[in-house]
Design an enzyme around this catalytic site. Structure first.
Site, PDB file in Angstrom:
ATOM      1  N   ASP A 172      -8.236  -0.753   2.411  1.00 36.85           N
ATOM      2  CA  ASP A 172      -7.359   0.081   1.470  1.00 36.85           C
ATOM      3  C   ASP A 172      -6.262  -0.251   1.095  1.00 36.85           C
ATOM      4  O   ASP A 172      -5.401  -0.039   2.139  1.00 36.85           O
ATOM      5  CB  ASP A 172      -7.448   1.628   2.197  1.00 36.85           C
ATOM      6  CG  ASP A 172      -7.204   2.667   0.722  1.00 36.85           C
ATOM      7  OD1 ASP A 172      -6.764   2.256  -0.194  1.00 36.85           O
ATOM      8  OD2 ASP A 172      -7.373   3.755   1.049  1.00 36.85           O
ATOM      9  N   CYS A 218      -4.754   4.900  -6.608  1.00 43.01           N
ATOM     10  CA  CYS A 218      -5.790   4.307  -5.741  1.00 43.01           C
ATOM     11  C   CYS A 218      -6.636   3.452  -6.478  1.00 43.01           C
ATOM     12  O   CYS A 218      -6.959   2.284  -5.859  1.00 43.01           O
ATOM     13  CB  CYS A 218      -6.311   5.360  -4.854  1.00 43.01           C
ATOM     14  SG  CYS A 218      -7.443   6.513  -6.035  1.00 43.01           S
ATOM     15  N   HIS A 237     -10.823   9.433  -3.777  1.00 41.15           N
ATOM     16  CA  HIS A 237     -10.163   8.306  -3.388  1.00 41.15           C
ATOM     17  C   HIS A 237     -10.803   7.039  -3.404  1.00 41.15           C
ATOM     18  O   HIS A 237     -11.926   7.017  -3.097  1.00 41.15           O
ATOM     19  CB  HIS A 237      -9.337   8.542  -1.715  1.00 41.15           C
ATOM     20  CG  HIS A 237      -8.593   7.473  -1.523  1.00 41.15           C
ATOM     21  ND1 HIS A 237      -7.393   7.103  -2.098  1.00 41.15           N
ATOM     22  CD2 HIS A 237      -8.482   6.632  -0.439  1.00 41.15           C
ATOM     23  CE1 HIS A 237      -6.746   6.046  -1.588  1.00 41.15           C
ATOM     24  NE2 HIS A 237      -7.409   5.651  -0.359  1.00 41.15           N
TER      25      HIS A 237
END
Length: 686
Positions: free
Chosen positions: A350, A270, A327
């Site tokens: 994202d 991530c 995250h």
């Protein structure tokens, strides 16, 4: 002709322009400017050429298929001065007459990309060179405009930063080289846009849409991962054979250059996906920052609840839901003209591939304001991001009967210490308050309840508020009585009391309204999440005398909530079904020059007799070019109109027989049948 071509060379004035457009870190090899802001080029005229014409036209083009309709090709003439709302140019001739300084200002909403610049002097075109156009956080008319020099420095120009990792109890900032101005990186960023599937499927539309940072951000969210395409990074969370461990990377440059040379790069997680996405966004001119959410929920079934399931022995049962230690995602700064103004500002996206959106592994951009307020119907992917920071956690055990029973849970454990680098400082800036109200407060629970409500609406494809629609009956044949409904749905969280008015009027095909043929009204209270119906019975005795031969009725409903000053209208125009006109060939086949009989019938659906009835029959190659009209007797209510017609086909092959029924109350009822005509028997002489 040689005198008309008076420009010897064009100086793009790269050093000065790049400096004033904050792109000087890219070097002096090319002109890189930001949209909505003037830049100056210098035209050197050929000795002895005719005087520079003030009537010349400048042409800018971008993309492989430039089109005026898509704003990827724009022509503009010289003016006294440039304007800040569209492409424009002005010129100043040096007293020596040898050079001309041309000031060009691009549109603040122009598509970003590599442009060619051409000047047209009385039909003679001269290529002046190329320039690259970026988004402009310094321009108030640009969708990415950001106030504050320090913020622009941090979120557009800074090439180094910190990415926060660890746990909520031990947060560490890891340095990262974004390197958006490194040699070759900008070209790679445009290659990412050019390799996206939308560009491949519709180049013109994609290049035109690059004016919109919302569109570009969504494309980047999909292209930074390689799940659906040949995007930049391959994600891996367990094995790293044949690639680089995600923790080894220290910057975006190596990843982007490797992708440009050989395709998807192994491997990313991530923080790597987000950091590379930040590099590309900043390179293109979109203010961007990397954000870390500690105790981040992954809500696989989109119910805003993380369900930890166990068997009776305490063994975890996989449910798809999970809570990550941390995250990392992105926030990008832009206006949201597709939403209300209150949703302008930071937008969350994202690029880590977790769940699909519109069939593609991408996420966002979702307004930070919508996430905080639980407005989950606001685009894009707001429910998923809301759950990441604000989902409730429940622990459930599965009994021997198969039933799950909750034994513990928490509404406070998800979404903690949401962090980004502070402006101008190598320190952590906590932005949790931008995503959610303090845990346990009345506001936080109110937002969570609203989010659950909005999430259900979003899954049904509905919006909050009152919604009014007109629902038709299944069978609405002319002559019958039938019921239509005005349906009022309350998607608010509280009950609403409204007055509903429901009108029916005859209408012509040209939209001209006729007389009324029905009305109903009622005052109703609609509980949250429910609907109420107001029926209106349309009786033939009311609509029959007023409708035209087009058989059209306009239905209009209005709902009035005076207390909340909330008004809604719904409208539909219906075409009444007509009776079926049946055509049947008696012989079953037809032959040239041989008589054929067709039987015609139509059931009168009206509760009253039809007068002045007739059938008209015609068909090329069937009725010798002339229609045949058969008048018949009056037809009683619910009785059948019948007739037989005889015709002799004149040409073989496939033909169409068209029949029209007409009367005083049922007009222009048509039908047709295919007729295959065989050739006649040949004759010979002995």
């Amino acid at each position: 002709m040689s005198q008309a071509l008076s420009i010897e060379r064009c100086d793009l004035n790269i050093k000065v322009n790049n400096s004033s457009h904050h792109t000087e870190p890219c070097g002096e090899e090319r002109l890189i400017v930001r949209r909505g802001q003037p830049f100056i080029i210098i035209l050197h005229l050929s000795p002895g050429s005719k005087e520079f014409s003030q009537s010349c036209t400048f042409i800018v083009e971008t993309g492989p298929l430039p089109r005026k309709e898509s704003d990827t090709k724009v022509s503009f003439v010289l003016q006294d001065s440039v304007v800040d709302t569209e492409w424009s140019a002005s010129a100043a001739i040096d007293p020596s007459g040898d050079t001309v300084s041309v000031t060009i200002s691009s549109s603040p909403s122009a598509p970003i990309g590599v442009y060619s610049l051409t000047v047209d002097q009385e039909g003679v075109k001269t290529n002046l060179g190329q320039f690259t156009l970026l988004f402009n956080a310094w321009c108030p008319r640009d969708a990415v405009y950001m106030r504050g020099k320090a913020r622009r420095q941090e979120y557009v120009l800074a090439q180094h930063g910190l990415v926060y990792r660890g746990t909520s109890k031990r947060i560490g900032g890891v340095p990262w080289n974004f390197g958006q101005f490194e040699p070759g990186i900008l070209d790679i960023c445009f290659k990412i846009l050019d390799d996206n599937p939308k560009f491949v499927s519709d180049t013109d539309q994609d290049c035109s849409a690059r004016r919109n940072p919302i569109y570009v951000t969504r494309v980047l969210s999909a292209m930074i991962n390689s799940n659906d395409d040949r995007g930049v990074l391959v994600g891996s969370w367990d094995t790293y054979e044949g690639g680089v461990h995600p923790g080894t990377w220290i910057g975006s440059g190596d990843i982007l250059r490797q992708w440009a040379e050989s395709g998807p790069v192994c491997y990313g997680q991530c923080w790597v996906f987000a950091a590379v996405g930040c590099t590309v966004s900043r390179a293109l001119g979109i203010p961007c920052r990397v954000v870390t959410n500690f105790s981040s929920a992954h809500d696989a079934d989109a119910n805003l609840v993380i369900e930890n399931l166990y068997d009776q022995n305490g063994k975890r049962i996989s449910s798809g839901d999970s809570v990550w230690n941390f995250h990392v995602w992105l926030e990008s700064w832009m206006t949201r003209p597709d939403l209300e103004q209150e949703y302008d500002g930071w937008q969350t996206s994202d690029p880590t591939p977790q769940e699909t959106s519109d069939g593609v592994f991408c996420c966002g951009p979702a307004p930070l304001r919508a996430i905080k307020e639980g407005e989950l119907t606001k685009k894009y992917d707001t429910p998923f991001i809301f759950a990441e920071v604000n989902a409730d956690v429940v622990d459930m055990v599965q009994l021997s009967s198969g039933e799950f029973v909750k034994f513990s849970g928490s509404s406070k454990s998800v979404g903690r210490f949401i962090s980004t680098k502070a402006v101008g400082l190598d320190e952590r800036h906590d932005i949790t308050h931008k995503y959610k109200y303090p845990e346990g407060t009345e506001d936080e629970r109110r937002v969570y309840e609203r989010a659950q409500h909005r999430n259900k609406l979003q899954q049904r494809g509905e919006e909050p508020g009152l919604h009014l629609k007109v629902k038709l009956a299944d069978n609405m044949i002319v002559g019958s009585d039938f019921v239509v409904n005005a349906v009022l749905t309350n998607n608010y969280m509280k009950a609403r009391t409204c007055t509903i008015l429901f009108f029916a009027r005859a209408v012509g095909y040209n939209g001209k309204l006729g007389e009324s043929c029905g009305f109903a009204s009622d005052k109703v209270e609609v509980p949250p999440g429910e609907e109420r119906r107001l029926p209106l019975t349309l009786v033939y005795g009311s609509y029959g005398p007023v409708i035209t031969s087009d058989r059209l009725i306009q239905l209009s409903s209005i709902t009035i909530d005076k207390q909340n000053i909330d008004y809604h209208k719904a409208e539909k125009t219906i075409v009444l079904d007509e009776p079926v006109l049946v055509i049947k060939l008696v012989a079953g086949e037809a032959t040239v020059n041989q008589p054929v009989t067709a039987e015609l019938s139509l059931l009168n659906p009206l509760p009253e007799p039809l007068q002045d009835c007739s059938f008209t029959v015609g068909g090329t190659g069937l009725t010798d070019g002339k229609p045949i009209t058969l008048k018949i007797a009056d037809v009683g209510p619910k009785q059948e109109a019948k007739a037989s017609v005889v015709f002799s086909p004149t040409s073989e092959g496939s033909n169409v027989l068209v029949v029209n029924f007409d009367s005083d109350k049922l007009r222009n009822i048509k039908s047709s049948i295919n007729v295959t005509v065989k050739g006649g028997a040949s004759t010979g002489m002995e």
